[in-house]
Design a protein around this motif. Sequence first.
Motif, PDB file in Angstrom:
ATOM      1  N   MET A   1      -1.643  78.778  12.633  1.00 27.00           N
ATOM      2  CA  MET A   1      -2.238  77.947  11.979  1.00 27.00           C
ATOM      3  C   MET A   1      -1.359  76.760  12.229  1.00 27.00           C
ATOM      4  SD  MET A   1      -4.859  76.636  10.248  1.00 27.00           S
ATOM      5  CE  MET A   1      -5.585  78.155   9.994  1.00 27.00           C
ATOM      6  N   GLU A   2      -1.969  75.411  12.520  1.00 26.38           N
ATOM      7  CA  GLU A   2      -1.222  74.263  12.833  1.00 26.38           C
ATOM      8  C   GLU A   2      -1.865  73.061  12.059  1.00 26.38           C
ATOM      9  OE1 GLU A   2      -0.008  72.433  16.435  1.00 26.38           O
ATOM     10  OE2 GLU A   2      -1.681  71.166  16.075  1.00 26.38           O
ATOM     11  N   LEU A   3      -1.008  72.531  10.933  1.00 22.97           N
ATOM     12  CA  LEU A   3      -1.507  71.313  10.275  1.00 22.97           C
ATOM     13  C   LEU A   3      -0.919  70.022  10.433  1.00 22.97           C
ATOM     14  CD1 LEU A   3      -3.001  70.553   7.494  1.00 22.97           C
ATOM     15  CD2 LEU A   3      -0.845  71.168   6.460  1.00 22.97           C
ATOM     16  N   ASN A   4      -1.679  69.096  10.749  1.00 24.21           N
ATOM     17  CA  ASN A   4      -1.279  67.767  11.090  1.00 24.21           C
ATOM     18  C   ASN A   4      -1.861  66.729  10.096  1.00 24.21           C
ATOM     19  OD1 ASN A   4      -0.157  68.000  13.876  1.00 24.21           O
ATOM     20  ND2 ASN A   4      -2.230  68.756  14.384  1.00 24.21           N
ATOM     21  N   LYS A   5      -0.893  65.665   9.911  1.00 23.71           N
ATOM     22  CA  LYS A   5      -1.036  64.928   8.727  1.00 23.71           C
ATOM     23  C   LYS A   5      -0.849  63.374   9.458  1.00 23.71           C
ATOM     24  CE  LYS A   5       0.260  63.191   4.261  1.00 23.71           C
ATOM     25  NZ  LYS A   5       1.210  63.249   2.990  1.00 23.71           N
ATOM     26  N   THR A   6      -1.806  62.413   9.318  1.00 28.40           N
ATOM     27  CA  THR A   6      -1.569  61.313   9.907  1.00 28.40           C
ATOM     28  C   THR A   6      -1.978  60.084   8.776  1.00 28.40           C
ATOM     29  OG1 THR A   6      -4.000  61.160  10.535  1.00 28.40           O
ATOM     30  CG2 THR A   6      -2.165  61.844  12.187  1.00 28.40           C
ATOM     31  N   ILE A   7      -1.385  59.037   8.933  1.00 30.03           N
ATOM     32  CA  ILE A   7      -1.862  58.007   8.151  1.00 30.03           C
ATOM     33  C   ILE A   7      -2.114  56.622   9.064  1.00 30.03           C
ATOM     34  CG2 ILE A   7       0.770  57.240   8.262  1.00 30.03           C
ATOM     35  CD1 ILE A   7       0.501  56.568   5.295  1.00 30.03           C
ATOM     36  N   ASP A   8      -2.963  56.005   8.117  1.00 29.25           N
ATOM     37  CA  ASP A   8      -3.529  54.699   9.209  1.00 29.25           C
ATOM     38  C   ASP A   8      -2.776  53.506   9.249  1.00 29.25           C
ATOM     39  OD1 ASP A   8      -3.794  54.128   6.405  1.00 29.25           O
ATOM     40  OD2 ASP A   8      -5.753  52.791   6.918  1.00 29.25           O
ATOM     41  N   LYS A   9      -1.610  53.605   8.417  1.00 28.42           N
ATOM     42  CA  LYS A   9      -0.599  52.326   8.470  1.00 28.42           C
ATOM     43  C   LYS A   9       0.825  52.973   8.900  1.00 28.42           C
ATOM     44  CE  LYS A   9      -2.953  49.179   5.678  1.00 28.42           C
ATOM     45  NZ  LYS A   9      -3.905  49.704   4.784  1.00 28.42           N
ATOM     46  N   SER A  10       1.488  52.161   9.633  1.00 29.79           N
ATOM     47  CA  SER A  10       3.059  52.576   9.592  1.00 29.79           C
ATOM     48  C   SER A  10       3.776  51.879   8.740  1.00 29.79           C
ATOM     49  CB  SER A  10       3.501  52.086  11.089  1.00 29.79           C
ATOM     50  OG  SER A  10       3.566  50.850  11.013  1.00 29.79           O
ATOM     51  N   ALA A  11       3.409  50.967   8.070  1.00 31.77           N
ATOM     52  CA  ALA A  11       3.969  50.283   6.766  1.00 31.77           C
ATOM     53  C   ALA A  11       3.027  50.008   5.730  1.00 31.77           C
ATOM     54  CB  ALA A  11       4.879  49.273   7.169  1.00 31.77           C
ATOM     55  N   ALA A  12       3.274  49.983   4.513  1.00 28.14           N
ATOM     56  CA  ALA A  12       2.345  49.584   3.538  1.00 28.14           C
ATOM     57  C   ALA A  12       3.365  48.954   2.521  1.00 28.14           C
ATOM     58  CB  ALA A  12       1.565  50.689   3.013  1.00 28.14           C
ATOM     59  N   LYS A  13       2.611  47.663   1.994  1.00 28.56           N
ATOM     60  CA  LYS A  13       3.059  47.204   0.963  1.00 28.56           C
ATOM     61  C   LYS A  13       2.521  47.462  -0.370  1.00 28.56           C
ATOM     62  CE  LYS A  13       1.848  43.171   2.247  1.00 28.56           C
ATOM     63  NZ  LYS A  13       0.766  43.018   3.416  1.00 28.56           N
ATOM     64  N   ARG A  14       3.052  47.058  -1.519  1.00 29.37           N
ATOM     65  CA  ARG A  14       2.419  47.427  -2.887  1.00 29.37           C
ATOM     66  C   ARG A  14       1.286  46.800  -2.991  1.00 29.37           C
ATOM     67  NH1 ARG A  14       4.972  48.857  -7.658  1.00 29.37           N
ATOM     68  NH2 ARG A  14       3.962  48.614  -9.465  1.00 29.37           N
ATOM     69  N   GLY A  15       0.279  47.811  -3.370  1.00 32.39           N
ATOM     70  CA  GLY A  15      -1.106  47.302  -3.441  1.00 32.39           C
ATOM     71  C   GLY A  15      -2.136  47.574  -2.373  1.00 32.39           C
ATOM     72  N   ASP A  16      -1.441  47.792  -1.102  1.00 31.61           N
ATOM     73  CA  ASP A  16      -2.259  48.238   0.318  1.00 31.61           C
ATOM     74  C   ASP A  16      -2.946  49.537  -0.253  1.00 31.61           C
ATOM     75  OD1 ASP A  16      -1.268  46.016   1.307  1.00 31.61           O
ATOM     76  OD2 ASP A  16      -0.028  47.010   2.796  1.00 31.61           O
ATOM     77  N   THR A  17      -3.931  49.799   0.595  1.00 31.39           N
ATOM     78  CA  THR A  17      -4.582  51.133   0.384  1.00 31.39           C
ATOM     79  C   THR A  17      -4.225  51.686   1.647  1.00 31.39           C
ATOM     80  OG1 THR A  17      -6.538  50.298  -0.771  1.00 31.39           O
ATOM     81  CG2 THR A  17      -7.047  52.195   0.513  1.00 31.39           C
ATOM     82  N   VAL A  18      -3.799  53.089   1.849  1.00 34.33           N
ATOM     83  CA  VAL A  18      -3.577  53.772   2.802  1.00 34.33           C
ATOM     84  C   VAL A  18      -4.470  54.878   3.006  1.00 34.33           C
ATOM     85  CG1 VAL A  18      -1.242  52.958   3.089  1.00 34.33           C
ATOM     86  CG2 VAL A  18      -1.615  55.181   1.918  1.00 34.33           C
ATOM     87  N   ILE A  19      -4.811  55.351   4.090  1.00 38.29           N
ATOM     88  CA  ILE A  19      -5.383  56.661   4.385  1.00 38.29           C
ATOM     89  C   ILE A  19      -4.707  57.756   5.161  1.00 38.29           C
ATOM     90  CG2 ILE A  19      -7.735  57.413   5.383  1.00 38.29           C
ATOM     91  CD1 ILE A  19      -8.980  54.624   5.284  1.00 38.29           C
ATOM     92  N   TYR A  20      -4.663  58.793   4.533  1.00 39.48           N
ATOM     93  CA  TYR A  20      -3.899  60.076   4.874  1.00 39.48           C
ATOM     94  C   TYR A  20      -5.368  61.117   5.437  1.00 39.48           C
ATOM     95  CZ  TYR A  20       0.136  58.998   2.460  1.00 39.48           C
ATOM     96  OH  TYR A  20       1.270  58.108   1.646  1.00 39.48           O
ATOM     97  N   THR A  21      -4.947  61.500   6.392  1.00 41.82           N
ATOM     98  CA  THR A  21      -5.851  62.564   7.067  1.00 41.82           C
ATOM     99  C   THR A  21      -5.240  63.733   7.346  1.00 41.82           C
ATOM    100  OG1 THR A  21      -7.055  60.668   8.023  1.00 41.82           O
ATOM    101  CG2 THR A  21      -7.635  62.888   8.854  1.00 41.82           C
ATOM    102  N   LEU A  22      -5.777  64.983   6.953  1.00 42.83           N
ATOM    103  CA  LEU A  22      -5.151  66.132   7.373  1.00 42.83           C
ATOM    104  C   LEU A  22      -6.039  66.937   8.048  1.00 42.83           C
ATOM    105  CD1 LEU A  22      -3.605  65.230   4.507  1.00 42.83           C
ATOM    106  CD2 LEU A  22      -3.082  67.647   4.324  1.00 42.83           C
ATOM    107  N   SER A  23      -5.484  67.514   9.161  1.00 41.81           N
ATOM    108  CA  SER A  23      -6.329  68.490   9.972  1.00 41.81           C
ATOM    109  C   SER A  23      -5.713  69.682  10.266  1.00 41.81           C
ATOM    110  CB  SER A  23      -6.791  67.770  11.141  1.00 41.81           C
ATOM    111  OG  SER A  23      -5.701  67.575  11.998  1.00 41.81           O
ATOM    112  N   ALA A  24      -6.373  70.645  10.110  1.00 38.01           N
ATOM    113  CA  ALA A  24      -5.886  72.204  10.365  1.00 38.01           C
ATOM    114  C   ALA A  24      -6.740  72.780  11.557  1.00 38.01           C
ATOM    115  CB  ALA A  24      -6.246  73.100   9.276  1.00 38.01           C
ATOM    116  N   THR A  25      -5.697  73.441  12.696  1.00 39.58           N
ATOM    117  CA  THR A  25      -6.292  74.081  13.719  1.00 39.58           C
ATOM    118  C   THR A  25      -5.920  75.559  13.886  1.00 39.58           C
ATOM    119  OG1 THR A  25      -6.134  71.953  14.870  1.00 39.58           O
ATOM    120  CG2 THR A  25      -6.362  73.921  16.182  1.00 39.58           C
ATOM    121  N   ASN A  26      -6.734  76.365  13.970  1.00 41.23           N
ATOM    122  CA  ASN A  26      -6.287  77.839  14.174  1.00 41.23           C
ATOM    123  C   ASN A  26      -5.785  77.813  15.557  1.00 41.23           C
ATOM    124  OD1 ASN A  26      -6.026  80.724  14.318  1.00 41.23           O
ATOM    125  ND2 ASN A  26      -8.056  81.001  13.510  1.00 41.23           N
ATOM    126  N   LYS A  27      -4.567  78.363  15.653  1.00 37.38           N
ATOM    127  CA  LYS A  27      -3.933  78.415  16.961  1.00 37.38           C
ATOM    128  C   LYS A  27      -3.773  79.740  17.354  1.00 37.38           C
ATOM    129  CE  LYS A  27      -2.472  74.393  18.005  1.00 37.38           C
ATOM    130  NZ  LYS A  27      -2.727  73.468  19.201  1.00 37.38           N
TER     131      LYS A  27
END
Length: 68
Positions: A1-27
């Motif tokens: 099983m492989e789990l990947n986590k990505t974020i839509d911003k490389s840096a965020a300031k206080r009050g910014d909205t960030v989006i995390y995406t997790l995806s799992a792949t059966n290897k």
Amino acid sequence: MELNKTIDKSAAKRGDTVIYTLSATNKGPNNATNIAVTDNLPAGVSYVNDNGLAVYGSQVYNHTTGSG
């Protein structure tokens, strides 16, 4: 099983909205069963909501337990 986590911003300031995406792949050659993912938010990050997307019977994110 492989789990990947990505974020839509490389840096965020206080009050910014960030989006995390997790995806799992059966290897492996066999079906993956009884898989659970726990991903607690970093300190200083507050949960707002998720897109409500539950794929293949999975659960949406539970911000109290960090599981989904």
